[in-house]
Structures are given as structure tokens and as C-alpha cells.
Design an enzyme around this catalytic site. Structure first.
Site, PDB file in Angstrom:
ATOM      1  CE  LYS A 219       5.492  14.143   4.201  1.00 47.23           C
ATOM      2  NZ  LYS A 219       5.691  12.952   3.359  1.00 47.23           N
ATOM      3  NE  ARG A 254      -0.243   9.367   6.036  1.00 45.37           N
ATOM      4  CZ  ARG A 254       0.576   9.907   6.930  1.00 45.37           C
ATOM      5  NH1 ARG A 254       1.305  10.965   6.609  1.00 45.37           N
ATOM      6  NH2 ARG A 254       0.689   9.388   8.149  1.00 45.37           N
TER       7      ARG A 254
END
Length: 272
Positions: A219, A254
Site C-alpha cells: 500500500k 492479506r
């Protein structure tokens, strides 16, 4: 089916592999947008020891436009069916109750809802009727406007409070406490400093008494720290983040790749 019935490892942090069957997801949009490439990627993840494959047909990156239910379902239902038949434990990444229902019928075992029941008023009661594990993630707003709502006086206290509200909504709708998993929602209505504060305080989320899933792989906040503009170049930072999560005792991470994260978790476990 209860979460405890899924035969998932109990002695280490689980690896949830991301499989975006989309053209526009932030890290891998378009790589697995055909059924053939998505199924091949899922089988590859299984060979590397993935615990859960999280399959989504609608991007939730900041600024992403929603697609129709028909498009979302056409992208993922056949992929879910094929990988379930191959023995994968699958979670469906969706905000729609109808998609969740079809995915469970196709062989998915878990519903992963980044809106925690807010996007579709039928989601929580549908999941309760399906009696499957449900991941409720913290966010504010939707993909278009969530970053404008990343305003906190005390991000830790506010995110914890809002997750507690979502937990209560889920339980009130009939979802079993034993089937609830929570996700603090890194990058969803949060700026970099908010994500780091949450990551420094993961024990506060564990203390709520539910399994905790953390999704920080590749991210933007990792790129802001390391100077990596390309999401693929944030993989090393993502592995370090997984090590931190494993040391903090979270239920699952994840991630976009599987083996490096399984290895990091194994090392963290050996040294704990």
C-alpha cells in the site's frame, strides 16, 4: 459453517492471498482479469501454501468507481467455483449481499466486506442466514470519498470505537460472535500516520476478542516510507510488515505474494 470448522492453522498467523479479478486494482489490476489467468494464479498460491484466497471482482482502491453486480459476479463466480473444487479455502471480497450469496453457493467459505455492512443493508442479515465467517473492516465513506474523511482527533480511539459499533451491528443482525473477524482497514480513510499508529497498537485490536486481519500489502503508506512509487517495489516492506504482524499475534495477513510471507511468519514463530 463456523470459522472453527475450516481447518485453518491455529498456531501461526495465516496468509490470505489476494486475487483481484479486475482491470483496475491498485497493485495488480489486469494481471489476473481473465478466468484462466485468475485460476492459474490461485493454483500457484495453493502450491506455495496459501491458507485462504481472497477473490474480488470490484476494486476498492481510493477513487475507484463501482461496477455493476452483474459485472462483479461474472468476473468471480466461475473462478471461485474452479478453485473451490481444487480444494482452496476462499473468501469473497464483496460489498454486495447478492454477490456474497452466489459466492458461497459457488464454494466460498468466508465473506470479506470492506464496508462492514454499510454498503448493502442486506449484507449482515444475509451473512447471518448463510452462517459463514464474516470479515468486518473499518472504513469511512466509500472508495470515491473515503480519503476526505481521514480526519481524526485520536485515530486509535476512534477506529476502535467505530469497529465496536460494526461488531454490535453484525451481532444484532444475527452473525455469531464465533464467526466474526475484524480488520482495522489500513489505507481506508486513513493517511500514512494513521496506519502507523494502528500498526504500533495492534494489541488493542486483539484485545477486542476477535481474530484480527491486517491488509497492508504494497500500500501507498509503505511507498511513502521507502520512496517506492511502484507497488511491486513495496514487497520487501510488506514482508517486514508481515513479520511485525506475526510478532503481534494477529490472526491473518492479506498479501499479494504467498511464499515470502509464509517464510517470514515461520521465522517469527521460531524466534517467539
Amino acid at each position: 459453517m463456523a470459522l472453527s470448522d475450516l481447518n485453518l492453522a491455529q498456531n501461526r498467523t495465516l496468509v490470505m492471498g489476494i486475487l483481484n479479478v479486475t482491470p483496475d486494482s491498485f497493485a495488480d489490476g489486469g494481471r489476473f482479469s481473465s478466468h484462466e489467468s485468475a485460476i492459474a494464479r490461485g493454483l500457484e498460491m495453493m502450491s506455495e501454501g496459501v491458507d485462504i484466497i481472497d477473490i474480488g471482482g470490484e476494486s476498492t482502491r481510493p477513487g475507484a468507481e463501482r461496477v455493476s453486480a452483474d459485472v462483479e459476479q461474472e468476473r468471480i463466480i466461475g473462478v471461485i467455483s474452479s478453485l473451490a473444487k481444487a480444494g482452496a479455502v476462499i473468501s469473497v471480497d464483496t460489498k454486495r449481499a447478492d454477490t456474497a450469496k452466489l459466492a458461497i453457493s459457488a464454494g466460498a467459505k468466508i465473506v470479506n466486506d470492506v464496508s462492514a455492512g454499510v454498503a448493502d443493508p442486506l449484507m449482515l442479515t444475509t451473512v447471518a442466514q448463510l452462517n459463514v465467517p464474516y470479515i468486518a473492516m473499518h472504513t469511512r465513506g466509500d472508495s470515491i470519498n473515503m480519503q476526505s474523511q481521514a480526519i481524526y482527533a485520536d485515530v486509535l480511539a476512534e477506529v476502535l470505537s467505530e469497529i465496536k459499533e460494526r461488531i454490535q451491528m453484525a451481532i444484532s443482525a444475527g452473525i455469531s460472535r464465533q464467526n466474526l473477524i475484524i480488520d482495522p482497514g489500513l489505507g481506508f480513510a486513513k493517511e500514512s500516520e494513521h496506519n502507523w499508529t494502528i500498526l504500533r497498537n495492534l494489541e488493542k485490536f486483539n484485545d477486542l476478542g476477535f481474530p484480527v486481519l491486517v491488509g497492508g500489502s504494497r500500500k501507498r503508506f509503505l511507498g511513502a516510507l521507502t520512496g517506492s512509487q511502484n507497488p511491486d517495489d513495496r514487497e520487501y516492506a510488506s514482508i517486514a510488515l508481515t513479520t511485525h504482524c506475526a510478532n503481534a499475534g494477529v490472526w491473518g495477513v492479506r498479501v499479494h505474494s504467498v511464499k515470502p510471507h509464509r517464510d517470514a511468519i515461520a521465522v517469527a514463530g521460531e524466534l517467539s
